[in-house]
Structures are given as C-alpha cells and as structure tokens.
Design a protein around this motif. Structure first.
Motif, PDB file in Angstrom:
ATOM      1  N   ALA A 797       7.994  -2.176  -3.478  1.00 28.92           N
ATOM      2  CA  ALA A 797       6.745  -2.016  -3.408  1.00 28.92           C
ATOM      3  C   ALA A 797       5.822  -1.208  -4.482  1.00 28.92           C
ATOM      4  O   ALA A 797       6.546  -0.548  -5.144  1.00 28.92           O
ATOM      5  N   CYS A 798       4.607  -0.420  -3.731  1.00 27.23           N
ATOM      6  CA  CYS A 798       3.912   0.635  -4.656  1.00 27.23           C
ATOM      7  C   CYS A 798       5.070   1.082  -5.300  1.00 27.23           C
ATOM      8  O   CYS A 798       5.388   2.238  -3.449  1.00 27.23           O
ATOM      9  N   ASP A 799       4.988   1.971  -6.393  1.00 27.40           N
ATOM     10  CA  ASP A 799       5.987   3.038  -7.009  1.00 27.40           C
ATOM     11  C   ASP A 799       5.281   4.401  -6.496  1.00 27.40           C
ATOM     12  O   ASP A 799       5.920   5.573  -7.082  1.00 27.40           O
ATOM     13  N   ALA A 802       2.318   8.095  -2.676  1.00 25.12           N
ATOM     14  CA  ALA A 802       1.591   8.546  -2.309  1.00 25.12           C
ATOM     15  C   ALA A 802       0.165   6.840  -1.689  1.00 25.12           C
ATOM     16  O   ALA A 802      -1.168   7.237  -1.248  1.00 25.12           O
ATOM     17  N   CYS A 803       0.831   6.193  -1.911  1.00 19.91           N
ATOM     18  CA  CYS A 803      -0.211   4.537  -2.204  1.00 19.91           C
ATOM     19  C   CYS A 803      -0.151   4.606  -0.460  1.00 19.91           C
ATOM     20  O   CYS A 803       0.530   4.610   0.267  1.00 19.91           O
ATOM     21  N   ALA A 804      -1.562   4.441  -0.064  1.00 13.79           N
ATOM     22  CA  ALA A 804      -1.299   3.939   1.417  1.00 13.79           C
ATOM     23  C   ALA A 804      -3.408   2.841   1.486  1.00 13.79           C
ATOM     24  O   ALA A 804      -3.572   2.603   1.795  1.00 13.79           O
ATOM     25  N   TYR A 827       3.077  -1.164  -9.997  1.00  9.92           N
ATOM     26  CA  TYR A 827       2.207  -0.378  -9.142  1.00  9.92           C
ATOM     27  C   TYR A 827       0.233  -1.763  -8.354  1.00  9.92           C
ATOM     28  O   TYR A 827       0.560  -2.627  -9.039  1.00  9.92           O
ATOM     29  N   CYS A 828       0.117  -1.256  -7.014  1.00  6.98           N
ATOM     30  CA  CYS A 828      -0.447  -1.840  -6.677  1.00  6.98           C
ATOM     31  C   CYS A 828      -2.142  -2.613  -7.019  1.00  6.98           C
ATOM     32  O   CYS A 828      -2.983  -3.052  -6.858  1.00  6.98           O
ATOM     33  N   CYS A 829      -2.490  -1.378  -7.886  1.00 10.40           N
ATOM     34  CA  CYS A 829      -3.762  -0.660  -8.241  1.00 10.40           C
ATOM     35  C   CYS A 829      -3.396   0.254  -8.974  1.00 10.40           C
ATOM     36  O   CYS A 829      -2.484   0.911  -9.169  1.00 10.40           O
ATOM     37  N   ARG A 830      -4.782   0.597 -10.179  1.00 14.04           N
ATOM     38  CA  ARG A 830      -4.396   1.176 -11.247  1.00 14.04           C
ATOM     39  C   ARG A 830      -4.819   2.581 -11.006  1.00 14.04           C
ATOM     40  O   ARG A 830      -3.776   3.293 -11.591  1.00 14.04           O
ATOM     41  N   GLU A 831      -5.557   3.000  -9.926  1.00  8.66           N
ATOM     42  CA  GLU A 831      -5.316   3.786  -9.351  1.00  8.66           C
ATOM     43  C   GLU A 831      -4.257   4.646  -8.656  1.00  8.66           C
ATOM     44  O   GLU A 831      -3.780   5.882  -9.192  1.00  8.66           O
ATOM     45  N   CYS A 832      -3.537   3.758  -8.184  1.00  7.86           N
ATOM     46  CA  CYS A 832      -2.070   3.834  -7.673  1.00  7.86           C
ATOM     47  C   CYS A 832      -0.530   4.628  -9.549  1.00  7.86           C
ATOM     48  O   CYS A 832      -0.542   5.571  -8.996  1.00  7.86           O
ATOM     49  N   GLN A 833      -1.594   3.595 -10.006  1.00 10.07           N
ATOM     50  CA  GLN A 833      -0.622   3.538 -11.858  1.00 10.07           C
ATOM     51  C   GLN A 833      -1.091   5.816 -12.371  1.00 10.07           C
ATOM     52  O   GLN A 833      -0.780   6.085 -12.639  1.00 10.07           O
TER      53      GLN A 833
HETATM   54 ZN   LIG Z   1      -0.537   1.420  -4.387  1.00 10.44          ZN
END
Ligand SMILES: [Zn+2]
Ligand SMILES: [Zn+2]
Length: 852
Positions: A797-799, A802-804, A827-833
């Motif tokens: 999963a994205c680490d 708070a990933c939504a 991470y699923c995206c740069r914002e999440c990272q």
């Molecule tokens: Zn994410």
C-alpha cells in the motif's frame, strides 16, 4: 442532371411500367430501369439533400416505387426452369426496394417524414397485401426447390431474388412502423402472423442453403444466403423489440407477434446466425495480435444478430425451445459478448458512435438474473450460470455508457441487490433466527459463484469510482442499493462478509484498503445529516462488517458454524482491517460526539441549531457503532506491544504501527463516550454493552495509559475523564452481579481522578487486569496480531498514512513508486510522498538504497 430534376424524370419513365402495363414491357427496358433506380439510389446514399430534393419535386415517386415492390411480390413463384421475364421484373423490384430503403433512411435521418417514407409506406405496403403475396411466393419457391431434380442455377437465383423481396417487405415494415402507433403495430402484427411470411421465408432460407450445400456448390452465393438469413434474424429481432414495448402493444398484437416468434424455422435460422455471431465475437484476436478484429459496423451487425437470439431463447414464446439451463447459459454468453465487444469509436472517426450492445443488455440484466436464480440449486453446470451472471454484472458496471444513462442505473442496482441477497440469504437460512452465516471450509455455492464472477472487484470499483465522483453514476447505484429497504431484498453490507472471507487474500486486502481510504474522507457532520455520499456509505459498510464480526465473536466459536479455514481467513481479514478502520471510526465517533455536545450546549442556552432531522435515531446508530468499535478495540488490545526497536520497522512496513498505538487511540474516544454518559445520553437499559465496555476500558486504560488519562482529566469538560462520569457508569452497572469487581475498580478510578483534580498523587492501587467479556474475548483464538500478519503482506500500500487516493479500479492495481533514498517506502503519487516526508519519513528514512 441536378437532383431536383431526377424525381420527375424517373416518375415519367416509371409511369410507363405501372402495374397494368408491366406485363408487355420488354426485358431490356426492365433491365435499363433497374439500372437507373440503382444509380439514383447511389446518389441518394451519398447525398442526404438529394433525397429530399428528389422526393420534394415528385412526392408521388415514393408511391410508384411502393407499387412496384408490391407488384413484384405478387408475381408467381419461380418455375423450375426459370423465366427470364419473371427474373427481370423481380430484379426491377429489387432496384426499387434499394432506392426506397435509402430514401427512407435518409429522410428518417434528416428528421423529416415526407411523402410515403416511414410509417405511411408501411400502411401502403400492408394495404397492397404484399406480405401475404410474398409469403405465398416464398412457400411456393421452397416447394419447387425441394422438388427440383436436378437443381438449376436459374431457379436458385430466382428463388433468392424472391426471398430477398419478401424479407425486404418484412424488414421495411418492421423498421418503419412507428413505436407509438398502437393501431399500426396491431395491423402489422396481424398481417405478419396471418401471412406466416417470416416462417415461410425462414424455411426457404433453410431449403436454399441445404440445397446449395448438397447439390450446387457455389461459394459466391453462400454469402448471399447468409445475407438473407441475417435479414430474417433482424426482422425477428424487430418483432421481439416491438413486443418489448409493452405500453404500446395491444394484447391482440402481442399474441400475433408471439406466434411469429414461436415459428420453428425462424427460430432455427436465428439460432444458427446468432450462434455464429457469438463464436465470431468470442473468438477475438489471437494473443499478441492487435485488438482490431472487426470494424465497428461489423461488430454492430454481429451484436444485432446476438440480440435476435434473446427472443428466440425466451421460454415465454410458444414453439420449440432449448432447455432452461442451455438457454440461460447461451443468453449469458451472448450478453457478455455483446457487452465486452463494444464497437468502440467509429472507424470513420466522425460520430464516435458506439454499439448499443451494453445498454441493451443492461436493460435485460434483471431478466437474466431472474433466469439464473430460477436455476437454483446451483450445482455443476448451474454454478457456471450463477458465476456468469456476476461476470456480466461486473462487465456492465465497468461500462461508461451504461453508467451514464438513467434508466439502466436503476435496473443494474436492482439486479445487484438481488444477487447480493442471494449470497446472504441461503447462508442465513441455515441458521434461522441466529443472525449468523454458516462459514464452511469450502465456499457455499452462492458465494463461490459471486467470488468467481468477480463480485468483490466489482464492488471495489464501484466504491472507488463513486468516491472519485460523488454524485456520479456509480454513486447513484450505491445510493440506490442502500435505499433498498423492502425486507426480502433489503440491502445489507454484511452480506459482503462471506464474499470477503472466500475471495483471494489479495482481493480482500484491496477491498479493505479501498474502504479505508473512503473512511479517511468521511466526516461526522455528513454522517449525522445522513448524507449518502460515498465516504458516509463506507462508514455504514465498515460498521456493518464490524458488527457482523463482533456477532461472530459472540456465537461462532461455541456453535461450530465457522470452520477452521474460514476462521483463519476471518482472522487475516480482521488483522488487515481493524488497524486501518478503527482509528477512522473512532475519529468519527469523537467528532459526532463533539457535534452533539455543541448542539446540547446551544440548547442549554436556548438556541436551536439546525441539526439532524432525527437526532435520536442517529444517536442510536452512533451508540451501536461505538459498541462495535469498543469491542474491536478490545480485540487489538490483546496484542502485546512490539519491542521498542521494532517500532520503526513496523512503521515502514505498514500502517498504524503495533496494537499498542491503537490502544492509545481509545483514550480520547473513551473521553468522548464518558461525556455522553455523563449527560445521560444512552440509556443503560438499552445499551448495556456500551456501558460495560466503557467501564472495562476506563479501568484498563487508567492502568495502561495513566499519563495520557491524567492529561485528559485536566482537559475541557468535553474530554470527560471525570469522576462524575465514572460514577455514572458505575451506578448503571452496580445492580448487575457479575460486574461487581469491575464496579469496585471503577469506584477506585473515580477516586483516583478526584485526587488528581485536587492536585494530589493517588496512592498506588493494584490495577484490575481486565479480561474482556464476550464478544471480544471469544475472538482471541481467531486473532492474529498485526506484527505477525505483517510478515505475510498481501498488498503493498501507499505508505502515506493519510493517503486517500482512489485512482484506478482496484487498490491491487495501483502502481507505486519507491522512496528514492531508502527504497523501503512506497507511494502512489508525489503528493503522498511529500506529505509522508513531512509527517516523519524524513527522520525514519535513514539512508540511501546503496547503504541499506
Ligand atoms: Zn498515496
Ligand atoms: Zn525513504
């Protein structure tokens, strides 16, 4: 010659060959006229304005063309050795038929209904008794072909021309009869049934193809015969469609159309063509080849043939039919092929028109579901039918064009509900009155069908798409599902539990993760106002599932209705879901309690705030959720704390750290609940479990989380770790004998809180070790601690905690990028990272990939 001058000129020449004078006209004249009709037809085909222009100048042209067609249908059936004049006349009529077809198509497309194009031409044809005449011809032709020894090519050709004309009349009439013209439909249906034209034409088609196959092998003509049988199928399909318009069709017309659809020969042809189309669509391109198997037009044609199969397989129509099982399997295969082989954007790049297959199937989904349900019990091949229904539903719900229309959404939701009820009800029935499913080692057939058919990915995709676009079609489907309240088919999210248990671990984990992400988006405000936004739906979903799990905790281990393998799967699920769901549900309970507190405060000051419509009902739901959350927390509290050194590793490997971190979350939650209790909100008689858990947790946390509790006891009144609240709980439980030691411990804690409030250190009392009562305690043997579960991760999963992000159809399909420095976090995206880096990965990252 300009188009406007063509009409009058053509009319003049045709006037020479009216019905009366057709007989003596020489063959070359007939042939020349046919060529001219053909040429004009081609002009009309490429130029829409030419059609209006030609007919506008010569409105009676259409009538003359119709007369020609009608006349040709009344010609005698072909003789054995053929007749040149007869053939020429028929061939002239074929030219007229072609022109009429194009004129009607062009005028219909341009929105006009001029002259005799459209319904008026149907009336004219019916009045000329063309149907009856054509039927007689087709019957005669079939007989001659059968009798002819040896068969001559001329006769064969003549019969084909005759058949073509007959089918043109049927096709033209069925396409152009207006759908809201009840009188016209009745007249057409009666003429069709009385003349038996479709049946005679179908028989002639069969005779022609077998005659050719046996005696005259002419490959070029085979294609021609196929075309005839396609026409037969399409005419059949139109009859079925007219019958579907139940609002318009009178009982008499419906009876006539059923007679037409029940004919053995037409059914035969429709089956042959429909199955050929099915094979062609299912064949698809070989692996590795480009997917462009058919042009969109060809696909649409194949799908039309599939559609004709539906009335042919309908047991409601008289005549020979397949056995229900065979018919249902064929229908489902045909429906799936029609849905999955969508034509795609048109090859000409213009209109972007798609095949109407998916929407057509969507309308029939309820019927298909009923057929599959009628085949219960689902054993052996019948199980495949049930799985196919799910597969079809999954394919349909992935189609934008189906979801984009209002009508189908409702029927898709109703069908889905019916299928879900089917999963739940038989398992419920096995435990009548118990409120629990039986969970054997192997999936029960209803569940197996749902799992094989992809029920879980379907629901996950529905949730994700709805979450991405609240108010969109997927959200509508979910909202409609939720609103199904009639007892036999009421929607229950806990019907999902068996599907989750028997799905693959990856699918179950992906579903759990998707529900988590939606939970992160949920707000207490929306919950209390009963918004049916996707995030709120996810709260109901997770709460229902938690409730079901806790019920099992109560009963299942003692009743022996959960087999060991199912138990292991349940444990895995719980291990995945609880650490992710509980903090979110706990947050929502606290937020909701705070809102209730604010409303209560406003009321104390005489201000009425705009609040939920039925606060009492909503609070009951809140208490119920709280009970389940407490019970579930009791379960995770049994997990021993990880060693201090593991903290970091656990954090990078998954979410939420260990159970110890989870237990810390109960401290503020309990504060909120204590405040509710202090205000006397939940009645102890109605919510004994809630009071029990509040007491047990209070006693436990005062021992295990003393510092946190002490900090909160000095906080605002809303964080009601206060002696009065403790005593209120103790009073409620005091009459119950088995809670005696718990109540004593609670009194002790209340005294401790009072001492703290007075600035004194309370004496060190031996803390009561709380052994949670059922349901939580009985879950012990099911429970697998998170630390253990993390060693066999099924889903990366994205680490970002708070990933939504709800991109894609499934959490299992997300493409993750790894942290460039440590390579351990994904991470699923740069914002999440970025978010995770700021939230603490900066400290935890610890070095480069090379250094690791
Ligand atoms: Zn994410
Ligand atoms: Zn890193």
């Amino acid at each position: 010659m300009p188009a406007s001058a063509i009409g009058p000129a053509l009319l003049r020449r045709l006037a020479q060959v009216t019905e009366q004078s057709l007989q003596p006209v020489a063959i070359p004249v007939l042939k020349a006229l046919k060529l001219e009709l053909h040429r004009v037809g081609k002009l009309v085909k490429v130029d829409s304005s030419a059609a209006s222009s030609i007919l506008g100048r010569a409105p009676s042209l259409c009538l003359v063309i119709l007369k020609l067609v009608a006349f040709a249908t009344r010609l005698p059936a072909p003789a054995e050795d053929g007749d040149a004049r007869l053939t020429a006349k028929r061939s002239l009529a074929n030219g007229a038929e072609l022109l009429l077809n194009w004129l009607v198509a062009k005028l219909g497309a341009s929105g006009g209904n001029r002259g005799l194009a459209g319904p008026a031409s149907v009336r004219a044809l019916l009045r000329s008794q063309a149907l009856e005449a054509a039927a007689r011809q087709a019957a005669g032709a079939a007989k001659r072909i059968q009798d002819a020894q040896p068969l001559r090519q001329a006769l064969l050709t003549d019969c084909e021309e005759c058949l073509d004309l007959a089918l043109f009349v049927v096709g033209h009439a069925s396409i152009n009869v207006a759908p809201n013209d009840a009188e016209g439909i009745t007249e057409f249906a009666a003429a069709l049934a009385v003349s038996s034209i479709l049946e005679h034409s179908a028989r002639l088609t069969l005779v022609l193809s077998s005659a050719k196959a046996a005696r005259v092998a002419l490959p070029a003509h085979r294609a021609l015969t196929a075309l005839r049988s396609e026409r037969c199928c399409l005419a059949y399909l139109y009859c079925g469609l007219v019958l579907d318009c139940a609002a318009t069709v009178t009982p008499a017309a419906a009876a006539h159309l059923r007679a037409v659809l029940g004919g053995p020969c037409t059914r035969h042809i429709v089956m042959v063509e429909g199955l050929a189309a099915l094979r062609e669509l299912e064949g698809g391109p070989p692996p590795g080849a480009p997917p462009a198997g058919h042009s969109p037009a060809k696909k649409q044609q194949l799908i039309s043939l599939l559609q004709a199969l539906f009335p042919a397989l309908d047991p409601a129509h008289p005549g020979p039919a397949l056995k229900p099982l065979a018919a249902a399997r064929l229908l489902l295969r045909a429906a799936l092929a029609a849905v999955t082989s969508d034509g795609g954007p048109a090859a000409d790049g213009g209109s972007g028109a798609r095949s109407d297959g998916p929407c057509w199937v969507a309308k029939r989904l309820p019927d298909l579901v009923c057929r599959a349900l009628a085949l219960r019990p689902w054993r052996g091949p019948r199980l495949a039918v049930a799985a196919d229904v799910w597969r079809l539903a999954a394919a349909l719900l992935g189609q934008e064009q189906v979801m984009g229309r209002d009508l189908e959404r409702g029927s898709v939701a109703a069908s889905l509900n019916l299928l879900m009820v089917e999963v739940g009800v038989p398992l419920w029935a096995a435990n009548e009155g118990r409120g629990l499913w039986r969970l054997p080692a192997e999936a029960p057939v209803e569940v197996l069908a749902a799992v094989t058919g992809g029920a879980l990915p379907l629901l996950e995709r529905l949730l994700r798409r709805a979450g991405e676009a609240p108010g969109g079609p997927e959200h509508d489907v979910l909202a409609e599902l939720q609103s199904a309240e009639a007892p036999p088919s009421a929607w229950r999210w806990d019907n999902l539990l068996p599907i989750l248990v028997y799905s693959t671990p990856l699918q179950a984990a992906a579903f759990v993760a998707t529900a988590t992400k939606l939970l992160r988006r949920a707000s207490a405000q929306a919950l209390l106002l009963r918004h049916s936004d996707p995030a709120t739906i996810s709260v109901e979903l997770t709460a229902d599932l938690l409730g079901a799990w806790m019920e099992y905790g109560h009963e299942a281990p003692h009743e022996g209705i959960v087999s060991a393998p199912a138990r292991a799967r349940l444990a895995q699920l719980l291990t995945l879901a609880l650490p992710q769901w509980l903090p979110q549900l706990s947050r929502l309970v606290q937020e909701a309690a705070a809102l209730d507190e604010a409303a209560w405060g406003a009321e104390q000051h005489g201000q009425r705030q705009p609040g939920p419509q039925e606060p009492e009902l909503l609070l009951q739901a809140l208490y119920s959720l709280t009970e389940d959350v407490f019970a579930a927390y009791a379960l995770v509290s049994l997990d021993p704390c990880p060693a201090p050194g593991m903290q970091g590793a656990a954090h990078t490997a998954g979410h939420g750290g260990g159970a110890c971190n989870l237990e810390a979350g109960v401290v503020p939650l309990l504060g909120s609940v204590l405040r509710l209790v202090q205000r006397g909100q939940p009645s102890p008689e109605e919510w004994p479990q809630l009071y029990y858990f509040t007491a047990a947790w209070a006693v436990r946390l005062a021992r295990t989380r003393t510092a946190a509790v002490r900090a909160l006891s000095n906080d605002s009144p809303a964080m009601a770790w206060r002696p009065e609240a403790m005593r209120a709980v103790a009073e409620a439980l005091r009459p119950t004998e088995r809670y005696r030691s718990l109540v004593q411990a609670l009194d002790g804690r209340a005294a401790q809180l009072e001492a703290w409030a007075g600035g004194k250190e309370a004496g060190a009392r031996p803390g009561l070790h709380v052994n949670f009562m059922p349901p939580a305690a009985t879950w012990l043997e099911f429970w697998k601690p998170p630390a253990e579960a993390q060693r066999c991760p099924v889903l990366t999963a994205c680490d970002n905690p708070a990933c939504a992000s709800l991109a894609g159809d499934s959490e299992a399909g997300l493409r993750l990028r790894q942290c460039g420095r440590c390579g351990r976090a994904s991470y699923c995206c740069r914002e999440c990272q970025t978010a995770h880096w700021r939230a603490g990965h900066r400290e935890a990252c610890g070095g480069s990939v090379d250094g690791a």
